[in-house]
Enzyme design. Sequence first.
Site, short mmCIF file in Angstrom:
data_model
loop_
_atom_site.label_atom_id
_atom_site.label_comp_id
_atom_site.label_asym_id
_atom_site.label_seq_id
_atom_site.Cartn_x
_atom_site.Cartn_y
_atom_site.Cartn_z
N THR A 23 0.85 -1.18 0.00
CA THR A 23 0.00 0.00 0.00
C THR A 23 0.89 1.24 0.00
O THR A 23 1.97 1.25 0.57
CB THR A 23 -1.00 0.01 1.18
OG1 THR A 23 -1.99 1.02 0.94
CG2 THR A 23 -0.33 0.26 2.52
N CYS A 29 -3.33 8.07 7.42
CA CYS A 29 -3.95 6.74 7.37
C CYS A 29 -3.07 5.73 8.10
O CYS A 29 -1.89 5.97 8.33
CB CYS A 29 -4.12 6.27 5.93
SG CYS A 29 -5.24 7.27 4.93
N HIS A 46 -5.80 -0.63 4.77
CA HIS A 46 -5.37 0.77 4.69
C HIS A 46 -6.60 1.62 5.00
O HIS A 46 -7.42 1.87 4.14
CB HIS A 46 -4.86 1.06 3.28
CG HIS A 46 -4.34 2.47 3.09
ND1 HIS A 46 -3.29 2.73 2.25
CD2 HIS A 46 -4.71 3.66 3.61
CE1 HIS A 46 -3.06 4.04 2.24
NE2 HIS A 46 -3.90 4.62 3.07
#
Length: 159
Positions: A23, A29, A46
């Site tokens: 990711t 995040c 994520h």
Amino acid sequence: MGQLVVDIADYAVSNDVDATLITYSLGSCIGVCVWDPVARVGGMLHYMLPESSLSPEKAKSNPAMFCDTGVPLLFRSLYELGAVKKRLVVKVAGGSQLLDDKGTFNIGKRNYLALRKIFWKNAIMIHGEDVGGSVSRTVRLHLGTGEVVVRSRNREVAI
């Protein structure tokens, strides 16, 4: 199988030992990597925001957007592939403070605290982490070995 990209507000699980989950753009995040060394299955989430109560309609259509709906979804999906809770190796990255120099919103910190709270309530231990600061991160989970590598700016570290 190669590389499986986990987008923002998304997750993936796999039992392909040749696959790598990756990711990008983990700012505030959080990327959650979970691996079972016996079943040799792993997954990555994520998520963007701590609590689905911020937008219940979005949580219904995309539970991976939120910590409190995405984390249970990730774990249930891993259990369906044969993972066992007591064997899970959990690693976490992200939670930076980007574009919020004064810390007004503290989304990164709130995201991380929400995760710690869920893990604490469910007796899940974090085995490695690279969180906070003010950098964007890319995270890779190698399903054959469980190795998690975090890359940011000029740094690459296994956690």
